[in-house]
Each structure stands twice: as structure tokens, then as C-alpha cells.
Design a protein around this motif. Sequence first.
Motif, short mmCIF file in Angstrom:
data_model
loop_
_atom_site.label_atom_id
_atom_site.label_comp_id
_atom_site.label_asym_id
_atom_site.label_seq_id
_atom_site.Cartn_x
_atom_site.Cartn_y
_atom_site.Cartn_z
N GLY A 1 -82.21 63.40 37.61
CA GLY A 1 -81.01 62.70 38.06
C GLY A 1 -80.99 61.25 37.67
N TRP A 2 -79.78 60.70 37.61
CA TRP A 2 -79.58 59.27 37.41
C TRP A 2 -78.52 58.82 38.41
CZ3 TRP A 2 -81.46 54.92 35.41
CH2 TRP A 2 -80.61 53.82 35.33
N GLY A 3 -78.95 58.12 39.44
CA GLY A 3 -78.02 57.71 40.47
C GLY A 3 -77.39 58.92 41.14
N ARG A 4 -76.04 58.98 41.12
CA ARG A 4 -75.32 60.07 41.76
C ARG A 4 -75.15 61.30 40.87
NH1 ARG A 4 -72.26 55.41 42.99
NH2 ARG A 4 -72.56 54.69 45.14
N ARG B 1 -71.43 63.15 42.45
CA ARG B 1 -70.76 62.81 43.71
C ARG B 1 -70.36 61.34 43.68
NH1 ARG B 1 -74.94 66.31 45.07
NH2 ARG B 1 -74.28 68.23 46.13
N HIS B 2 -69.07 61.09 43.85
CA HIS B 2 -68.55 59.72 43.77
C HIS B 2 -67.89 59.33 45.09
CE1 HIS B 2 -66.88 56.09 42.07
NE2 HIS B 2 -65.69 56.41 42.54
N PRO B 3 -68.38 58.28 45.77
CA PRO B 3 -67.77 57.86 47.03
C PRO B 3 -66.40 57.23 46.80
CG PRO B 3 -69.50 56.33 46.38
CD PRO B 3 -69.56 57.47 45.42
N THR C 1 -64.35 56.46 49.59
CA THR C 1 -64.35 55.53 50.72
C THR C 1 -65.70 55.69 51.41
OG1 THR C 1 -63.52 57.04 52.43
CG2 THR C 1 -61.86 56.01 51.00
N PRO C 2 -65.99 54.86 52.41
CA PRO C 2 -67.27 55.04 53.11
C PRO C 2 -67.43 56.41 53.76
CG PRO C 2 -66.39 52.86 53.55
CD PRO C 2 -65.33 53.61 52.80
N THR C 3 -66.33 57.14 54.00
CA THR C 3 -66.43 58.44 54.67
C THR C 3 -65.91 59.60 53.82
OG1 THR C 3 -64.27 58.08 55.72
CG2 THR C 3 -66.23 57.41 56.97
N THR C 4 -65.51 59.34 52.57
CA THR C 4 -64.93 60.38 51.72
C THR C 4 -65.61 60.39 50.35
OG1 THR C 4 -62.79 60.10 52.81
CG2 THR C 4 -62.80 61.32 50.75
N THR C 5 -65.99 61.59 49.90
CA THR C 5 -66.72 61.73 48.63
C THR C 5 -66.05 62.76 47.73
OG1 THR C 5 -68.81 61.22 49.75
CG2 THR C 5 -68.96 62.26 47.59
N LEU C 6 -65.95 62.42 46.45
CA LEU C 6 -65.46 63.36 45.43
C LEU C 6 -66.66 64.11 44.86
CD1 LEU C 6 -63.25 64.42 43.43
CD2 LEU C 6 -63.88 62.48 41.96
N ASN C 7 -66.58 65.45 44.84
CA ASN C 7 -67.67 66.29 44.33
C ASN C 7 -67.24 67.01 43.07
OD1 ASN C 7 -69.12 65.78 46.86
ND2 ASN C 7 -67.69 67.24 47.78
N ASP D 1 -69.43 78.26 35.64
CA ASP D 1 -68.62 77.97 36.83
C ASP D 1 -68.35 76.48 36.92
OD1 ASP D 1 -70.54 76.87 39.38
OD2 ASP D 1 -71.59 77.81 37.71
N TYR D 2 -67.22 76.15 37.56
CA TYR D 2 -66.80 74.76 37.71
C TYR D 2 -66.21 74.59 39.11
CZ TYR D 2 -66.65 75.72 32.69
OH TYR D 2 -66.95 76.15 31.43
N SER D 3 -66.31 73.37 39.63
CA SER D 3 -65.69 73.12 40.93
C SER D 3 -65.37 71.63 41.07
CB SER D 3 -66.59 73.57 42.08
OG SER D 3 -67.76 72.78 42.15
N ILE D 4 -64.33 71.36 41.85
CA ILE D 4 -63.97 70.01 42.22
C ILE D 4 -63.59 70.02 43.69
CG2 ILE D 4 -61.60 70.40 41.37
CD1 ILE D 4 -61.45 67.37 40.85
N GLY D 5 -64.12 69.06 44.45
CA GLY D 5 -63.87 69.09 45.88
C GLY D 5 -63.93 67.72 46.51
N ILE D 6 -63.50 67.68 47.76
CA ILE D 6 -63.50 66.46 48.56
C ILE D 6 -64.23 66.74 49.87
CG2 ILE D 6 -62.10 64.84 49.88
CD1 ILE D 6 -61.82 64.27 47.02
#
Length: 300
Positions: free
Chosen positions: A159-162, A219-221, A223-229, A247-252
Motif C-alpha cells: 500500500g501507499w497511503g490510502r 479510500r478518499h475522505p 468529509t471527516p465522517t464520509t469516505t469514498l470507496n 469485479d468493480y465497486s464504488i461506494g460511500i
Amino acid sequence: MTRTTFAPTTRLALAACAALAALGTSGARADDAGVATMAIDTEVKLLSDLRNRGVSDSGRKPALQVGVQLAHESGFIGLAQLSTVSKKAFTDGDGVNLLLGTGYRFGDPDAWHFGVGLAKEFFPGARFDAPHGIDLEAGVPVDFRRTRYDTAYAVLEIGWGRLEGRVLHVLSRTYRGADTGGVCGQILAAAVDPTPALECYARGDQNSRGSMLYDLTYRHPLTPTTTLNLHAGTQKIRHFKEADFSDYSIGITHQRWGINWTAEWVATRTHRPELFMIPDGDGWKRQDNNTLVLSVSRKF
């Protein structure tokens, strides 16, 4: 009133998870000086559909998952995870999957970091009997043998960061029952045209040891309480190109009231849809459809 009974392996799995969950109630362990040396996290998750590499393990129905992870300050980790799965997808099983893993992680979480480990998933009681050959003169399946779904892996994480990458190498004889009977036999049973199954059988009796599975997650933050996956994965099943897929996925994920709320769009690209079907009445039901998966989870 009837009483539900479980096979010995399932009872052992439940006991192991319960013991680890009991350890996890304190959240951490400290040395004599009061400095924390081990973190213990217990997570309970309810999902609208349990997807493994984009394919439903729960028959496109809701599932419950309980996991406990132990992380020592030295870098050693342990994991136990118990999930409910479909008895149609994992034939004659108790309807549960137990994943056990251990490994070692090192590096900088904000820069390069790595991990190595071993893992095995168990499907207590689950197995199937399928033909491992075809009598071409008589035109009938032959050599029926029993196969189990239990699978062992060697795991490498980079890994590198997120950004997280993971490679799994199958050590067991099969990857979730993928052998000549499991692959060729399933195509023969579910396909309208038997030609692909006959071509599969023509390659001889094979297993899937040595298969490779690849994952990439970011995974990208927001907001402090919401993350993009974001996630992408692919698997290369040794000796059975029919079972290769991506397989692929995008989520919150949003955290509120101490609970993680997740909505995720999951998509797959398969070569032989027949391999990802389960019996449904008089027909078959696909488990590799694109879908929205909702989940709620809480850590203790």
C-alpha cells in the motif's frame, strides 16, 4: 418447537468467534507500565447482500457478519470472521463461512506499507458430488467425486497511503470447489449448449491450486465522517479460464451515531455466467448481477 443443531465444525467456529469477541470487549491490552500493546476490534455488520469479489455468497439475500481483529504493536495481526451464506450456493452446508487469518504488517501507514499472511476460509458441512469425466461413447457423465469449498491462501499486501493492493495465492487443492467436477460439471448442468462443458472436460482432470486473486482499493475522505470507496479486482483461476472474472465497486461510507452506513454499487464481468448460478425453483438464479449493496456496521 424445533431446536437448531450445528455440525461440530460450526460449533467450534461459533465458539472461537465468541471467545475472540469476549476478548474484544475491553478494546485493548496493555503492558505492566500501562502502555497499550495490542488493539482488539470487534465489528458486527448487517448487509443487504454479502458479496465476495462481486459475486453473492448469500443468494442475493441479507447476511450477518461478525469479525474480530487483533493487532499487536509489533505488527502481528489475527483475524476471525463469521458470515452467514446461502445453503444453495454452498451445497449441504450449515449456512456459515468462517475466515481465519494471521500475518504481519509493517511500514508507514501514510506512505509505503506492506503485509504478509496466511488465511483459510471454512464452509462447515458444505460439499458437492460432481462428474469429473464424460463417457463420449455413451454420452453420460462418469467418475463422480466429492469436493469441498474450504480454501487456503497466502496473502501479500502492498500500500501507499490510502491506496491498498492485495494479492492472494491459492494454496489448497481448489479455490472454493473449482475443479473439473465443480467447473465443467456446473457448466454441463446449467448451460443450454453442452459444447463448452465438453471442451472443459477434454482438458482432463484438473484442480485450481495456484490460482491468483488481485485487489486494488482506494479510500478518499470527503468529509471527516464520509469516505469514498473505490475497488477493482480480478481473479485468474488456474486450469479454468471459464472461471476468470473481474469485479468493480464504488461506494460511500458515512459515520453517524457510532455506526457506519454504507451504500455500494457492485459490478462484475464474467466469462461463463453458468458458473455463478444457484438452483432457484425449476431454474437457475444468477449471483453475479450488478447491484446496490447496503450495509450498517458497528465496531466495539
